[in-house]
Design a protein around this motif. Structure first.
Motif, PDB file in Angstrom:
ATOM      1  N   GLY A 389       0.775  -1.248  -0.173  1.00 29.89           N
ATOM      2  CA  GLY A 389       0.000  -0.401  -0.237  1.00 29.89           C
ATOM      3  C   GLY A 389       0.751   1.502  -0.169  1.00 29.89           C
ATOM      4  O   GLY A 389       0.236   1.754   0.509  1.00 29.89           O
ATOM      5  N   THR A 391       2.877   2.650  -2.124  1.00 31.37           N
ATOM      6  CA  THR A 391       2.395   3.590  -3.212  1.00 31.37           C
ATOM      7  C   THR A 391       0.645   3.572  -3.863  1.00 31.37           C
ATOM      8  O   THR A 391       0.305   2.767  -3.459  1.00 31.37           O
ATOM      9  CB  THR A 391       3.021   2.895  -4.735  1.00 31.37           C
ATOM     10  OG1 THR A 391       2.408   1.889  -5.055  1.00 31.37           O
ATOM     11  CG2 THR A 391       4.706   2.377  -4.517  1.00 31.37           C
ATOM     12  N   LYS A 392       0.685   4.864  -4.527  1.00 32.40           N
ATOM     13  CA  LYS A 392      -0.266   4.520  -4.989  1.00 32.40           C
ATOM     14  C   LYS A 392      -0.787   4.662  -6.042  1.00 32.40           C
ATOM     15  O   LYS A 392      -2.032   4.971  -6.700  1.00 32.40           O
ATOM     16  CB  LYS A 392      -1.423   6.563  -4.685  1.00 32.40           C
ATOM     17  CG  LYS A 392      -1.210   6.534  -2.837  1.00 32.40           C
ATOM     18  CD  LYS A 392      -1.451   8.110  -2.686  1.00 32.40           C
ATOM     19  CE  LYS A 392      -2.054   8.763  -1.238  1.00 32.40           C
ATOM     20  NZ  LYS A 392      -2.210   7.699  -0.190  1.00 32.40           N
ATOM     21  N   ASP A 394      -2.115   2.705 -10.103  1.00 31.21           N
ATOM     22  CA  ASP A 394      -3.745   2.753 -10.323  1.00 31.21           C
ATOM     23  C   ASP A 394      -2.770   1.305 -10.340  1.00 31.21           C
ATOM     24  O   ASP A 394      -4.207   0.408 -11.280  1.00 31.21           O
ATOM     25  CB  ASP A 394      -4.056   3.580 -10.849  1.00 31.21           C
ATOM     26  CG  ASP A 394      -3.556   3.790 -12.475  1.00 31.21           C
ATOM     27  OD1 ASP A 394      -2.220   3.252 -12.707  1.00 31.21           O
ATOM     28  OD2 ASP A 394      -3.627   4.761 -13.431  1.00 31.21           O
ATOM     29  N   LYS A 396      -0.377  -1.978 -10.240  1.00 29.25           N
ATOM     30  CA  LYS A 396       0.993  -2.844  -9.550  1.00 29.25           C
ATOM     31  C   LYS A 396       1.356  -4.403  -9.936  1.00 29.25           C
ATOM     32  O   LYS A 396       0.006  -4.472 -10.239  1.00 29.25           O
ATOM     33  CB  LYS A 396       0.560  -2.472  -7.654  1.00 29.25           C
ATOM     34  CG  LYS A 396       0.044  -1.470  -7.884  1.00 29.25           C
ATOM     35  CD  LYS A 396      -0.007  -1.295  -6.078  1.00 29.25           C
ATOM     36  CE  LYS A 396      -0.285   0.224  -5.537  1.00 29.25           C
ATOM     37  NZ  LYS A 396      -0.341   0.581  -4.178  1.00 29.25           N
ATOM     38  N   HIS A 416      -6.301  -5.018  -2.251  1.00 25.49           N
ATOM     39  CA  HIS A 416      -5.839  -4.589  -3.268  1.00 25.49           C
ATOM     40  C   HIS A 416      -6.119  -4.926  -5.275  1.00 25.49           C
ATOM     41  O   HIS A 416      -5.443  -5.670  -5.567  1.00 25.49           O
ATOM     42  CB  HIS A 416      -4.036  -3.433  -3.796  1.00 25.49           C
ATOM     43  CG  HIS A 416      -3.899  -3.908  -2.647  1.00 25.49           C
ATOM     44  ND1 HIS A 416      -3.969  -2.503  -2.558  1.00 25.49           N
ATOM     45  CD2 HIS A 416      -3.362  -4.173  -1.243  1.00 25.49           C
ATOM     46  CE1 HIS A 416      -3.400  -2.086  -1.471  1.00 25.49           C
ATOM     47  NE2 HIS A 416      -3.346  -3.059  -0.252  1.00 25.49           N
ATOM     48  N   GLU A 418      -6.356  -4.049  -7.670  1.00 28.31           N
ATOM     49  CA  GLU A 418      -5.145  -3.263  -8.794  1.00 28.31           C
ATOM     50  C   GLU A 418      -4.369  -3.748  -9.019  1.00 28.31           C
ATOM     51  O   GLU A 418      -3.290  -3.346 -10.158  1.00 28.31           O
ATOM     52  CB  GLU A 418      -4.986  -1.606  -8.524  1.00 28.31           C
ATOM     53  CG  GLU A 418      -4.008  -1.854  -7.451  1.00 28.31           C
ATOM     54  CD  GLU A 418      -4.153  -1.277  -6.144  1.00 28.31           C
ATOM     55  OE1 GLU A 418      -3.808  -1.173  -5.191  1.00 28.31           O
ATOM     56  OE2 GLU A 418      -6.128  -2.080  -5.818  1.00 28.31           O
TER      57      GLU A 418
END
Length: 615
Positions: A389, A391-392, A394, A396, A416, A418
């Motif tokens: 978590g 990094t933000k 969109d 990964k 997550h 994403e």
């Protein structure tokens, strides 16, 4: 049922083919087929010797008529006089009388259920009542049993060889052009063998479509198990083509089955010299054989998975990865290809000359330091799960291996959506290990997309070996519907262009993503009456930039229109230096002189393109 997490040869009965024994108690046999005229004894003996000297353990010869069947004796005697005792196989189509004669002069006879008794298909629609259908089966039995008796008398084995491209109209009308129809075409004959206590039977189910081929063989294995049949299997992808495309396509289909322990003999059908097929087949067999004796993979199959009729695993799409999107390709470097990988892994440092529009992956500890992360996405090692978590982004990428603490990584993935999983393995049976991770995710309701990463060690001179191994490793993962992307890596001096091209070629061979023209070309045999290889070269050169086009190039009518079922155009031998052209399965020009046939094909393609652009 096959255990998809452990490599073990499927147990079969033993078949005697001359002095050769075949089945699960013996090594997987490799073979090829001559392309010479079977009436030309000297040429056939010479080419058979080349196949045998290359390591071929069986040699098949096309046997069109009685003359060819009788000349098999001369070929047989010629080889024996030179000290060669490798079994010969007569390849018979359309005429059961030819099979009768061939049973006297060869160790094995191949018959095709699609045209042994049923008339040559005309792609007509016809309904059969139950009584009429039963009557057709009685016709098969009445003709087939005397042949089996001849084979018993002469100690001749048989191969029941079903081709997707030559299913009879009777089967196609009753079952459709489906794996179920392909399998039933075979089972009709096997039930007669079983009733007649004829045991020296080998089976093959082949198609130019790797998905159809693998699914049909899996279904056949299941159906035989239900009826207590344990016959050995011959594997092959028909009309695979030539060069690297033919090798990749063959390895995807054959490798997917060998990796599950299915297959007792293989032929890699290439539009090249027959002897060139043998080292390719041998490498494939030897590579898969390295799985033998591997450490247990404690995987559990997800309840939603159907090995016989697999569908693509449901995943939630993340920026074009997963869901209904075609699988992506990740590369470790820029290759300079016309079609680059979808993502380039840059490691710790982004390249200074970044290409406009290209997407990059960078190690997660460097990602946070970037001022502008547009088109750049972090990749996390397995140890970084608790910190994902940070990094933000969109999108990964998380590297995982089976055996990671499930309660930890599964909670992370569900939190997550994403995250795309990069599944790696260094297990002796990497296929089983990678399957196990995805099934663990699937069973737990983690719907993140999965990219399979495969590492190899090959030099520049080992391109073919690299392509065969990568295609074989990914074959079952793609057929199983588990693949949302692939990432091929090589610790050696293979060029990145070769690696990236191979990745796209593998996806195309599995019918998952089209990136170039596809050629469905047969290897040729004694039935081919024009220069097949020269023609293939001319057509490839003239159409190589027609992305998405499928062109069938067939030596004769035996499998032509059938194997070209999903081809856009077909070029099929019709006689001595005569060719017929097809649009889909419809013949549009007949008996064109070979010297102008390629020009006619190109004119047909241009005409259709013009018509489409005007619509």
């Amino acid at each position: 049922m096959v255990d998809i997490f452990q490599y073990k040869r499927r147990e079969t009965s033993t078949v005697h083919i001359g002095d050769l024994e075949m089945g699960s108690a013996f090594p997987i046999r490799v073979q090829s087929m001559t392309t010479t005229n079977t009436n030309d004894t000297e040429a056939c003996v010479h080419q058979a010797r080349e196949i045998i000297d290359a390591g071929g353990e069986l040699v098949r010869l096309t046997t069109q008529g009685i003359r060819e069947a009788e000349n098999l004796k001369n070929i047989h005697d010629g080889l024996h006089a030179l000290g060669y005792h490798t079994p010969l196989v007569a390849d018979v189509h359309f005429n059961p009388n030819v099979a009768d004669v061939a049973s006297r002069f060869t160790e094995k006879v191949r018959i095709n259920p699609g045209n042994y008794v049923d008339p040559a298909r005309k792609f007509i629609l016809q309904e059969y009542s139950d009584e009429e259908y039963a009557g057709e089966l009685k016709k098969i039995e009445a003709r087939f049993v005397p042949f089996l008796n001849l084979c018993k008398e002469n100690h001749t084995a048989i191969r029941i060889g079903v081709n997707h491209g030559s299913l009879s109209d009777r089967i196609r009308n009753h079952y459709g052009d489906t794996p179920e129809g392909i399998v039933e075409s075979c089972m009709e004959f096997l039930r007669i063998c079983q009733r007649e206590a004829f045991h020296d039977v080998v089976i093959s189910i082949k198609a130019s479509n790797t998905v159809v081929m693998v699914r049909s063989v899996r279904l056949l294995v299941a159906e035989m198990e239900k009826e207590n049949m344990h016959y050995p299997l011959h594997l092959g992808v028909t009309e695979a083509g030539e060069g690297e495309d033919g090798r990749i396509k063959s390895a995807v289909g054959i490798g997917a089955l060998l990796a599950d322990g299915i297959g007792d003999t293989i032929r890699v059908s290439l539009s090249e010299e027959p002897a060139a097929e043998i080292p390719v087949a041998r490498h494939l067999v030897d590579y898969i054989g390295k799985k033998e004796g591997h450490l247990l993979v404690p995987g559990t199959m997800a309840k939603a998975f159907n090995w016989i009729r697999p569908e693509r695993r449901f995943t939630r799409a993340v920026k074009g990865i997963g869901g209904s999107n075609h699988p992506v390709v990740i590369a470790s470097a820029w290759s300079g290809n016309a079609q680059e990988a979808d993502y380039i892994y840059a490691g710790q440092q982004l390249p200074k000359d970044r290409k406009e529009g290209q997407k990059y992956l960078i190690d997660y500890n460097q990602y946070a330091q970037l001022d502008n992360a547009t088109g750049v996405y972090p990749i996390f090692p397995v140890s970084a799960v608790p910190f994902i978590g940070m990094t933000k982004a969109d999108l990964k990428f998380l590297v995982l291996q089976f055996g990671a603490p499930a309660e930890e990584y599964l909670a992370c993935l569900k939190l997550h959506p994403e995250v795309v999983v990069v599944c790696m393995s260094n297990h002796q049976n990497r296929l089983a290990d990678q399957r196990a991770l995805v099934h663990e995710m699937w069973a737990a309701g983690a719907y993140n997309p999965v990219v399979f990463a495969e590492m190899y060690q090959h030099s520049a001179g080992e391109k073919s070996e690299f392509q065969l191994e990568a295609a074989a490793d990914l074959g079952a993962l793609m057929i199983d519907g588990l693949t949302d992307g692939i990432w091929l890596m090589n610790d050696g001096d293979l060029s990145q262009q070769v690696i990236t091209d191979t990745a796209f070629g593998i996806l195309q061979a599995a019918r998952l993503r089209t990136s170039k023209t596809e050629y469905i070309s047969c290897p040729g045999c004694g039935r081919t009456l024009y220069d097949l290889r020269e023609t293939i070269a001319r057509i490839r050169e003239a159409t190589k930039d027609m992305k998405g086009l499928k062109i069938g190039i067939m030596g004769c009518i035996v499998n032509g229109p059938g194997e070209m079922a999903d081809a856009d155009y077909g070029y099929v031998g019709a006689g001595v230096n005569r060719v017929s052209l097809y649009r889909k399965q419809v013949c549009v020009e007949k008996n064109i002189p070979q010297e102008v046939a390629v020009d006619h094909l190109l004119a047909l393609i241009r005409k259709d393109k013009t018509a489409q652009s005007e619509e």
